[in-house]
Every structure is written in C-alpha cells, then in structure tokens.
Design a protein around this motif. Structure first.
Motif, short mmCIF file in Angstrom:
data_model
loop_
_atom_site.label_atom_id
_atom_site.label_comp_id
_atom_site.label_asym_id
_atom_site.label_seq_id
_atom_site.Cartn_x
_atom_site.Cartn_y
_atom_site.Cartn_z
N ASN A 140 44.49 74.66 24.72
CA ASN A 140 45.17 73.36 24.69
C ASN A 140 44.18 72.22 24.85
O ASN A 140 44.29 71.19 24.16
CB ASN A 140 46.22 73.31 25.80
N ALA A 141 43.20 72.38 25.75
CA ALA A 141 42.20 71.34 25.93
C ALA A 141 41.38 71.15 24.67
O ALA A 141 41.01 70.02 24.31
CB ALA A 141 41.29 71.69 27.11
N SER A 142 41.07 72.24 23.96
CA SER A 142 40.32 72.16 22.72
C SER A 142 41.09 71.38 21.66
O SER A 142 40.53 70.55 20.95
CB SER A 142 40.00 73.57 22.21
N ILE A 143 42.39 71.65 21.56
CA ILE A 143 43.22 70.93 20.59
C ILE A 143 43.28 69.44 20.93
O ILE A 143 43.14 68.58 20.05
CB ILE A 143 44.63 71.53 20.55
N VAL A 144 43.47 69.13 22.21
CA VAL A 144 43.53 67.73 22.62
C VAL A 144 42.20 67.02 22.33
O VAL A 144 42.18 65.87 21.86
CB VAL A 144 43.88 67.63 24.12
N THR A 145 41.09 67.70 22.57
CA THR A 145 39.78 67.10 22.30
C THR A 145 39.64 66.76 20.83
O THR A 145 39.13 65.69 20.47
CB THR A 145 38.66 68.07 22.73
N LYS A 146 40.07 67.66 19.96
CA LYS A 146 39.98 67.39 18.52
C LYS A 146 40.80 66.16 18.15
O LYS A 146 40.36 65.32 17.35
CB LYS A 146 40.46 68.61 17.74
N LEU A 147 41.99 66.05 18.71
CA LEU A 147 42.84 64.89 18.42
C LEU A 147 42.23 63.61 18.98
O LEU A 147 42.28 62.55 18.33
CB LEU A 147 44.24 65.11 18.98
N ARG A 148 41.64 63.68 20.17
CA ARG A 148 41.00 62.50 20.75
C ARG A 148 39.81 62.05 19.91
O ARG A 148 39.60 60.84 19.71
CB ARG A 148 40.55 62.80 22.18
N VAL A 149 39.01 63.00 19.43
CA VAL A 149 37.87 62.65 18.59
C VAL A 149 38.33 61.95 17.32
O VAL A 149 37.76 60.94 16.90
CB VAL A 149 37.04 63.90 18.25
N ALA A 150 39.40 62.48 16.70
CA ALA A 150 39.92 61.86 15.48
C ALA A 150 40.41 60.44 15.76
O ALA A 150 40.15 59.51 14.99
CB ALA A 150 41.05 62.71 14.91
N ASN A 151 41.13 60.26 16.87
CA ASN A 151 41.62 58.91 17.22
C ASN A 151 40.47 57.97 17.54
O ASN A 151 40.48 56.80 17.12
CB ASN A 151 42.57 59.00 18.42
N SER A 152 39.47 58.46 18.28
CA SER A 152 38.34 57.61 18.64
C SER A 152 37.59 57.14 17.40
O SER A 152 37.12 56.00 17.32
CB SER A 152 37.38 58.36 19.57
#
Length: 261
Positions: A140-152
C-alpha cells in the motif's frame, strides 16, 4: 498461467544473493523475513529486451515482482502517441493495480533490457497480503508513493518552461534509477526523445533543443542506449534554482502539456 502470465523466459536461475535492491524499493524496504515470504510466491521468469509484459486495457491480473532489470510503463494519448508514464526496476512491483482491483491494465509494460522477475497470480498476491499485514502495508505504501510522485511532478511543472521541466525529469530519473559515477550518474537503459518529451509535457522539437543545450554546456552526454549526467549538482541547479518562467517554448507546448501524463 490462467490469469494471463506472458510466459517464462529463457535462462537459468540466478542466485538470489547476487541481487541488491534500493532501500526505497518494495523489496529493499522489507524486513528479510517478510521479503522471503513475498519472494516465495509464484514462479521465477526471465524476459528478453523489448518484450511486452502487459498491455493497456487487457484483462490480466498477475503481478510481477521485479528482481533485476528495468521496465517502462507507457500509455496511449488521445492523439495516438505512446506516452512514457513511469520506469520500474529491480525491487519494484509491476501490475499491482490490476492485482488489487481486478480492473483492466492501466498501462503497457515493456522490458528495457533483460529482466528477471517472479510472476504471481492475483489470488496468491491477495492471499499473501491478507495473511501478512507487514507486506500489505509495504504494498500500500508503494502504491501511495507512486501516486504522490505523479502528483508532485504535475505540481512541479506548473509555470516552468520546457527546458526546466526536462532538467527536472532527467534529475529525477538519474537519482532514482541511475548508477552513480563520480559527480554524476549514468542511465543505462534506453529512453527516447519522444519519451522524454511526454514525461516533460513538451513538444519533441523543444526537448531536442533543450537536450542539445545540456550537451553543449557539458551537463549531460549521450551514447548508445545511455544518458550520462556529468554533474548532478549542476543539473539540480538548472532544474530547481533557475526560477519559474514562461517563454516561447511554453506557447509551443501548450497543446501538448497535458498529453503525456
């Protein structure tokens, strides 16, 4: 495999202890015992360069645990181009979105060179997460990190000219996936100028000009299937210290800025 595994590649088994994964990756961040439980799932597979592992919109649900090598995720834009969405390397998960929700693939995944992985069915993947909260939390943390990177990346690009966006893309790729070499880093997998253009939200001719300027000033050099950042500190200065600006390039790119992501 029943859920659409692209099949085993050729080659023998490489000793697991020879692999080293970044601590920022899923495998690198797991405790040894949890990592071993995750790596016990599925079957080991090997793929050659330029093999399509998953196709956008297809209904397969297997998950790949990358052990070694690099893959790229691409998506089709409204005008029919292939947009580079992300790069994944040894230690990362690929295909976990469909593995979790069972929906069609959101991107096409292609190998950038020889790749070793473990292919896991959706059922085994979900069962493992249910049985081991630590693995579930890491996924779950890995998925959230990917989404955060895309948003950033979308936020960071607001108001930047095309040259600055390209510098930021190269800097992120070099830090995340490059091999450190002195004051710089080497990106040892092929990334094309059209792919750099979609990542940068810029027109390809604009990226060509910006990349040429970076080469002329000695910030980067290019070779066969590689990009070398000669000075990471200098590239960082160009990417983040130059200030936000609007220029003629942005006017040229206005129609393309939203197409790549």
């Amino acid at each position: 495999m029943a859920d659409g595994d692209p099949g085993r590649g050729a080659g023998g088994r490489r000793p697991r202890e020879n692999w080293a994964w970044p601590t920022s990756s899923l495998l690198g961040g797991l405790a040894p015992a949890a990592r071993e439980r995750l790596l016990a799932l599925g079957a080991q597979v090997r793929y050659p360069a330029d093999r399509v592992l998953m196709r956008e919109s297809e209904r397969t649900t297997f998950v790949l645990i990358l052990l070694d090598g690099v893959v790229k995720a691409t998506g089709r834009t409204h005008d029919g181009r292939d947009a580079l969405l992300a790069v994944r390397m040894g230690g990362d998960l690929v295909g976990e979105f469909a593995g979790v929700d069972g929906r069609p693939r959101s991107a096409t995944v292609t190998t950038c060179g020889p790749v070793a992985a473990r292919s896991v069915t959706r059922g085994d993947f979900l069962d493992c997460m249910q049985r081991d909260p630590r693995i579930a939390h890491a996924v779950n943390a890995s998925i959230v990190t990917k989404l955060r990177v895309a948003n950033s990346r979308r936020i960071d690009f607001t108001g930047c000219d095309a040259a600055t966006r390209l510098a930021r893309v190269l800097h992120q790729i070099a830090l995340t996936y490059g091999e450190r070499a002195g004051e710089g880093a080497v990106i040892r997998w092929p990334i094309t100028q059209p792919e750099l253009a979609t990542l940068s939200g810029a027109a390809e001719p604009t990226v060509h000009k910006a990349l040429r300027r970076l080469r002329e000033t000695g910030v980067v050099s290019t070779g066969y299937r590689t990009i070398r950042v000669e000075d990471l500190a200098l590239l960082s200065s160009i990417a983040f210290d130059a200030g936000d600006a609007d220029d003629a390039d942005d006017a040229e790119d206005a129609g393309d800025a939203g197409a790549g992501l």
